[in-house]
Write a protein that holds these residues in place. Structure first.
Motif, PDB file in Angstrom:
ATOM      1  N   SER A  15       0.820  -1.204   0.000  1.00 44.31           N
ATOM      2  CA  SER A  15       0.000   0.000   0.000  1.00 44.31           C
ATOM      3  C   SER A  15       0.856   1.257   0.000  1.00 44.31           C
ATOM      4  N   SER A  16       2.182   1.101   0.234  1.00 42.12           N
ATOM      5  CA  SER A  16       3.055   2.277   0.267  1.00 42.12           C
ATOM      6  C   SER A  16       3.474   2.729  -1.114  1.00 42.12           C
ATOM      7  N   PHE A  17       3.256   1.891  -2.148  1.00 42.99           N
ATOM      8  CA  PHE A  17       3.648   2.289  -3.498  1.00 42.99           C
ATOM      9  C   PHE A  17       2.478   2.973  -4.183  1.00 42.99           C
ATOM     10  N   LEU A  18       2.580   4.294  -4.333  1.00 45.27           N
ATOM     11  CA  LEU A  18       1.534   5.082  -4.977  1.00 45.27           C
ATOM     12  C   LEU A  18       2.135   5.714  -6.219  1.00 45.27           C
ATOM     13  N   PRO A  19       1.841   5.183  -7.405  1.00 47.82           N
ATOM     14  CA  PRO A  19       2.498   5.646  -8.618  1.00 47.82           C
ATOM     15  C   PRO A  19       2.124   7.057  -9.043  1.00 47.82           C
ATOM     16  N   LYS A  20       1.030   7.595  -8.545  1.00 47.68           N
ATOM     17  CA  LYS A  20       0.625   8.925  -8.990  1.00 47.68           C
ATOM     18  C   LYS A  20       1.673   9.958  -8.580  1.00 47.68           C
ATOM     19  N   ALA A  21       2.042  10.816  -9.549  1.00 47.66           N
ATOM     20  CA  ALA A  21       3.138  11.754  -9.331  1.00 47.66           C
ATOM     21  C   ALA A  21       2.833  12.794  -8.256  1.00 47.66           C
ATOM     22  N   ASN A  22       1.573  13.010  -7.960  1.00 49.91           N
ATOM     23  CA  ASN A  22       1.235  14.085  -7.027  1.00 49.91           C
ATOM     24  C   ASN A  22       0.853  13.569  -5.648  1.00 49.91           C
ATOM     25  N   ARG A  23       1.240  12.322  -5.344  1.00 47.89           N
ATOM     26  CA  ARG A  23       0.913  11.781  -4.035  1.00 47.89           C
ATOM     27  C   ARG A  23       2.162  11.240  -3.368  1.00 47.89           C
ATOM     28  N   LEU A  24       2.321  11.527  -2.086  1.00 44.62           N
ATOM     29  CA  LEU A  24       3.467  11.036  -1.330  1.00 44.62           C
ATOM     30  C   LEU A  24       3.284   9.574  -0.990  1.00 44.62           C
ATOM     31  N   SER A  25       4.401   8.821  -1.017  1.00 43.11           N
ATOM     32  CA  SER A  25       4.345   7.424  -0.664  1.00 43.11           C
ATOM     33  C   SER A  25       4.708   7.185   0.799  1.00 43.11           C
ATOM     34  N   TYR A  26       5.440   8.097   1.408  1.00 39.64           N
ATOM     35  CA  TYR A  26       5.799   7.914   2.806  1.00 39.64           C
ATOM     36  C   TYR A  26       5.654   9.234   3.552  1.00 39.64           C
ATOM     37  N   ARG A  27       5.426   9.142   4.834  1.00 40.24           N
ATOM     38  CA  ARG A  27       5.360  10.338   5.656  1.00 40.24           C
ATOM     39  C   ARG A  27       6.740  10.982   5.799  1.00 40.24           C
ATOM     40  N   SER A  28       7.793  10.156   5.728  1.00 37.62           N
ATOM     41  CA  SER A  28       9.145  10.677   5.917  1.00 37.62           C
ATOM     42  C   SER A  28       9.831  10.998   4.597  1.00 37.62           C
ATOM     43  N   CYS A  29       9.072  11.205   3.551  1.00 37.36           N
ATOM     44  CA  CYS A  29       9.654  11.503   2.242  1.00 37.36           C
ATOM     45  C   CYS A  29      10.589  12.704   2.321  1.00 37.36           C
ATOM     46  N   SER A  30      11.790  12.550   1.762  1.00 36.24           N
ATOM     47  CA  SER A  30      12.780  13.624   1.781  1.00 36.24           C
ATOM     48  C   SER A  30      12.800  14.414   0.481  1.00 36.24           C
ATOM     49  N   GLY A  31      12.268  13.845  -0.572  1.00 38.53           N
ATOM     50  CA  GLY A  31      12.272  14.526  -1.852  1.00 38.53           C
ATOM     51  C   GLY A  31      11.719  13.648  -2.943  1.00 38.53           C
ATOM     52  N   TRP A  32      11.841  14.148  -4.179  1.00 36.61           N
ATOM     53  CA  TRP A  32      11.299  13.441  -5.327  1.00 36.61           C
ATOM     54  C   TRP A  32      12.392  13.225  -6.370  1.00 36.61           C
ATOM     55  N   TYR A  33      12.302  12.110  -7.049  1.00 41.62           N
ATOM     56  CA  TYR A  33      13.229  11.817  -8.137  1.00 41.62           C
ATOM     57  C   TYR A  33      12.421  11.457  -9.377  1.00 41.62           C
ATOM     58  N   ARG A  34      12.753  12.076 -10.496  1.00 32.72           N
ATOM     59  CA  ARG A  34      12.070  11.782 -11.753  1.00 32.72           C
ATOM     60  C   ARG A  34      12.783  10.613 -12.431  1.00 32.72           C
ATOM     61  N   SER A  35      12.132   9.463 -12.456  1.00 34.16           N
ATOM     62  CA  SER A  35      12.734   8.256 -13.025  1.00 34.16           C
ATOM     63  C   SER A  35      12.425   8.131 -14.509  1.00 34.16           C
ATOM     64  N   LEU A  47      19.012  10.098   0.790  1.00 32.04           N
ATOM     65  CA  LEU A  47      19.839  10.348  -0.387  1.00 32.04           C
ATOM     66  C   LEU A  47      20.442   9.046  -0.904  1.00 32.04           C
ATOM     67  N   LEU A  48      20.654   8.085  -0.016  1.00 30.63           N
ATOM     68  CA  LEU A  48      21.173   6.786  -0.427  1.00 30.63           C
ATOM     69  C   LEU A  48      20.170   6.080  -1.330  1.00 30.63           C
ATOM     70  N   GLU A  49      18.902   6.140  -0.961  1.00 29.53           N
ATOM     71  CA  GLU A  49      17.843   5.540  -1.771  1.00 29.53           C
ATOM     72  C   GLU A  49      17.734   6.249  -3.120  1.00 29.53           C
ATOM     73  N   ARG A  50      17.848   7.590  -3.102  1.00 33.68           N
ATOM     74  CA  ARG A  50      17.804   8.333  -4.371  1.00 33.68           C
ATOM     75  C   ARG A  50      18.966   7.954  -5.269  1.00 33.68           C
ATOM     76  N   ASP A  51      20.166   7.829  -4.703  1.00 33.37           N
ATOM     77  CA  ASP A  51      21.332   7.476  -5.514  1.00 33.37           C
ATOM     78  C   ASP A  51      21.168   6.100  -6.152  1.00 33.37           C
ATOM     79  N   LEU A  52      20.547   5.162  -5.440  1.00 32.95           N
ATOM     80  CA  LEU A  52      20.313   3.847  -6.029  1.00 32.95           C
ATOM     81  C   LEU A  52      19.305   3.947  -7.165  1.00 32.95           C
ATOM     82  N   MET A  53      18.319   4.831  -7.063  1.00 30.91           N
ATOM     83  CA  MET A  53      17.389   5.056  -8.171  1.00 30.91           C
ATOM     84  C   MET A  53      18.136   5.544  -9.408  1.00 30.91           C
ATOM     85  N   VAL A  54      19.072   6.476  -9.208  1.00 35.32           N
ATOM     86  CA  VAL A  54      19.847   7.003 -10.331  1.00 35.32           C
ATOM     87  C   VAL A  54      20.623   5.885 -11.014  1.00 35.32           C
TER      88      VAL A  54
END
Length: 222
Positions: A15-35, A47-54
């Motif tokens: 339930s934590s995966f929300l694909p819609k671009a305008n909705r947060l997936s976690y309360r502790s979200c630090s930012g957004w990454y355009r994949s 930032l570690l999670e973001r770097d793995l996305m990159v």
């Protein structure tokens, strides 16, 4: 590796995966990454999670990936436990890998991840594998720097730039960056467009070597 606890594990949609671009997936979200590969804005908690996305976006061996895709639920003793990997990765060969991004200090403090490492068994049972990526793997250089540069280069993929850079790629063979620059010119915007083609999978290069004049750019599949 610890044995699986009593009880049959099951996988559920997270339930934590929300694909819609305008909705947060976690309360502790630090930012957004355009994949690129997900074609969506994805929230990241660190930032570690973001770097793995990159890395996953640029890695030619990754066909696609999903964020917080599924949750493993099992019964341990009298209570139910659950674990949601950060990513579900599908490779170009069709293999499925579940990945977790975690600071090394956190893993060293609790290598069993509160007993949740038994997810490895559950992944194998699904014909998949489980990988834990710390900053040692994620921030390996020059790979991460290359991936960041290549991802940013998508901005240079304009029709005008593509018309020019593709004139140097007509024979479909690997070619060095220096040779390409001799053909199309050394305008930084054109070099950026070449790296942008790496980001979208049209070209490949060695991500573990510093990008420079001797870098070989190869058409995908050549």
């Amino acid at each position: 590796m610890e044995p699986m606890e009593a009880g049959s594990p099951r996988w559920e949609a997270s339930s934590s995966f929300l694909p819609k671009a305008n909705r947060l997936s976690y309360r502790s979200c630090s930012g957004w990454y355009r994949s690129i590969k997900c074609n969506a804005r994805l929230p990241f908690e660190s930032l570690l999670e973001r770097d793995l996305m990159v890395i996953q976006d640029v890695d030619p061996n990754v066909a696609n990936f999903a964020l917080k895709p599924e949750t493993l639920v099992w019964t341990g003793g009298q209570r139910e436990q659950s674990y949601t990997p950060d990513f579900r990765v599908v490779t170009q060969e069709g293999k499925v890998v579940y990945r977790e991004a975690m600071p090394r200090r956190k893993f060293d403090a609790d290598p069993s991840l509160k007993g949740r490492r038994r997810i490895t068994d559950a992944c194998v049972a699904r014909g998949a594998s489980f990988e834990l990526w710390t900053e040692t793997e994620i921030r390996k250089q020059p790979r991460l720097a290359n991936c960041r540069r290549i991802r940013a280069a998508v901005a240079f993929l304009t029709p005008a730039n593509l018309t020019i850079v593709r004139t140097g790629l007509v024979d479909g063979r690997p070619i060095s960056l220096a040779t390409l620059q001799a053909i199309i010119g050394s305008d930084p915007l054109l070099v950026g467009a070449l790296l942008g083609l790496v980001a979208v999978g049209e070209l490949t290069l060695d991500l573990d070597a510093v990008i420079g004049p001797d870098t070989q750019l190869s058409p995908r599949g050549s």
